[in-house]
Write an enzyme that holds these catalytic residues in place. Structure first.
Site, PDB file in Angstrom:
ATOM      1  N   SER A 142       0.872  -1.168   0.000  1.00  0.00           N
ATOM      2  CA  SER A 142       0.000   0.000   0.000  1.00  0.00           C
ATOM      3  C   SER A 142       0.910   1.218   0.000  1.00  0.00           C
ATOM      4  O   SER A 142       1.836   1.313   0.813  1.00  0.00           O
ATOM      5  CB  SER A 142      -0.927  -0.010   1.215  1.00  0.00           C
ATOM      6  OG  SER A 142      -2.047   0.816   0.948  1.00  0.00           O
ATOM      7  N   GLU A 143       0.657   2.140  -0.925  1.00  0.00           N
ATOM      8  CA  GLU A 143       1.654   3.166  -1.232  1.00  0.00           C
ATOM      9  C   GLU A 143       1.884   4.170  -0.111  1.00  0.00           C
ATOM     10  O   GLU A 143       2.844   4.930  -0.154  1.00  0.00           O
ATOM     11  CB  GLU A 143       1.315   3.876  -2.542  1.00  0.00           C
ATOM     12  CG  GLU A 143       0.032   4.684  -2.562  1.00  0.00           C
ATOM     13  CD  GLU A 143      -1.166   3.880  -3.024  1.00  0.00           C
ATOM     14  OE1 GLU A 143      -1.137   2.630  -2.921  1.00  0.00           O
ATOM     15  OE2 GLU A 143      -2.140   4.506  -3.493  1.00  0.00           O
ATOM     16  N   ASN A 144       1.016   4.181   0.910  1.00  0.00           N
ATOM     17  CA  ASN A 144       1.282   5.073   2.037  1.00  0.00           C
ATOM     18  C   ASN A 144       2.414   4.532   2.920  1.00  0.00           C
ATOM     19  O   ASN A 144       2.893   5.246   3.798  1.00  0.00           O
ATOM     20  CB  ASN A 144       0.024   5.294   2.866  1.00  0.00           C
ATOM     21  CG  ASN A 144      -0.538   4.014   3.429  1.00  0.00           C
ATOM     22  OD1 ASN A 144      -0.678   3.028   2.717  1.00  0.00           O
ATOM     23  ND2 ASN A 144      -0.834   4.003   4.707  1.00  0.00           N
TER      24      ASN A 144
END
Lengths: 220, 232
Positions: free
Chosen positions: A46-48
């Site tokens: 997840s890119e966060n």
């Protein structure tokens, strides 16, 4: 019968390859994680800033410091790792993430995608979508075949501001599985159970390529 | 050891002025410097530019500064979930520069790392590329993105020591480490401030050299934006 969102997610889950890293976008793509085929190992990014994302926490065990890119509370699996946003997008742009699944408002038959802005009406921003579609080798779009007004979302040309050009490889909708051909056109690969080629043709504004008998999707 | 400790949030924000540029760490409401944001609202400074991945929600995070119309310009990647933001943007009251999330992160990192600009494939062929130099590398077009810096970078960490060394928790790390590098003055608000020597040097994420002021936040609400759970 046309698929629901879960049906679309189940069909996309069949595209998951063993031992790969996968980024799932917000909405239908998130549901894909619930239907990983048996014997397949994948890790969700997840890119966060997490690799090894697990399911939602049990009620009462939520941690405000542990969320996914949809800002939902999540858990971390054994072997998970947290990292900053620059490292996260190094994984993405550096093509260390093999598959990206995301939603779209429009897809064109040359692989263009639009999913971040409706001028004068909706402004949410692109988030990480532009980095993701500019980088991943394999990009699958999960969406409804038509919009709320019944208009096709599979077009000759996107009318909305683009997120990326010539990048979408496959589209899975409530009606069909389609491959975006390198020379252009949506090649019809599979039909949703009970949905006819004619219905798909009618709902597709972009160039639809139909060759031979088109099998029904095998879901469940 | 250089001591970076300031007594409180008031002292940490000493010198902030109208029209300045701020970087604020966080993703959604996760890992945002909430004590400093509350103080910026209280100080009533105006016409500021905020560089932050998101713009908070209507009644928390940067949304609080938007409600008071203190922000002139936002540089962000995703601003959904904030009605007041959308209203101000569509009416033209608020200047908005939306940029891809990875480019935002790298622009902050570059700003702190002495790299004036870099090429990225993200945004090629879109509005984001308009007016930017395009160059092909390995047969693929890339766009030139420039570095970002700020008068004040305000970050939030889990633990910090008196030397300004920081450790973040889980996904509250996000943009904080890059922004910490890119402020002329970097302020770190931490949940737990300890004497130098108590943190394991092997575990530190942001070296104290990037931090000018550190304080322990008085209160952390740590609001959850999307509470999603499963049943036992």
């Amino acid at each position: 019968m046309a698929l629901d969102k879960i049906g679309i997610a189940k069909r996309i889950a069949q595209e998951l390859q063993d031992n790969t890293y996968v980024n799932l976008g917000i909405g239908i793509p998130t549901i894909v994680a619930n239907y990983i085929p048996e014997g397949i190992s994948v890790e969700f990014q997840s890119e966060n800033g997490i690799l090894g994302m697990g399911p939602f926490p049990f009620d009462g065990e939520e941690d405000a410091d542990l969320i996914n890119a949809g800002k939902q509370t999540i858990t971390a699996l054994d072997g998970a790792v947290y990292f900053d946003s620059a490292t996260s997008f190094a994984m993405i742009r550096g093509q260390h993430v093999q598959l990206t699944v995301l939603g779209a408002m429009e897809v064109a038959d040359n692989g263009d995608i639009a999913n971040w802005k409706i001028p004068g009406r909706m402004v949410k921003g692109m988030g990480g979508a532009m980095d993701l579609v500019a980088s991943a080798d394999n990009i699958i779009v999960a969406m409804m075949h038509t919009n709320k007004r019944g208009e096709s979302k599979l077009l000759k040309q996107c009318s909305l501001p683009l997120t990326g050009v010539g990048c979408v490889k496959k589209v899975v909708t409530n009606l069909a599985v389609l491959e975006v051909m390198p020379e252009g056109g949506f090649k019809l690969l599979e039909r949703a159970p009970g949905v006819s080629v004619e219905e798909i043709q009618k709902a597709t504004e972009g160039h639809l390529i139909v060759e031979g008998d088109i099998p029904e999707m095998d879901i469940n | 050891m250089i001591n970076k400790v300031v007594a409180n949030v008031e002292e940490a924000l000493d010198g902030v002025q109208d029209g300045m540029t701020f970087m604020l760490g966080g993703f959604g409401l996760c890992g945002i410097p909430e004590n400093s944001i509350a103080e910026l609202v209280k100080k009533g400074i105006n016409g500021i530019t905020c560089i932050s991945n998101n713009a908070g929600v209507d009644d928390f995070g940067l949304g609080l500064l938007l409600q008071q119309k203190q922000i002139k310009k936002m540089i962000s990647s995703y601003v959904g979930e904030n009605d007041e933001f959308e209203r101000q943007m569509l009416s033209g009251e608020l200047e908005v520069d939306l940029i891809p999330q990875g480019s935002l992160a790298e622009r902050c990192r570059a700003g702190g790392a002495g790299i004036p600009a870099f090429f990225t494939p993200a945004g090629y062929g879109t509005e984001v590329a308009e007016g930017k130099e395009i160059r092909e590398f390995n047969g693929k077009p890339h766009i030139l993105e420039s570095a970002l810096t700020a008068d004040f970078a305000i970050v939030k960490a889990w633990k910090g020591d008196t030397a300004g060394n920081l450790i973040y928790k889980a996904t509250a790390k996000n943009f904080n480490p890059m922004m910490a590098m890119a402020g002329k003055i970097t302020i770190a608000e931490v949940e737990e401030l300890v004497p130098a020597g108590e943190l394991d040097p092997n575990q530190i994420h942001t070296p104290g050299i990037f931090v000018q002021r550190i304080f322990q936040g008085e209160r952390f609400e740590k609001r959850i934006e999307q509470r999603t759970v499963r049943q036992k």
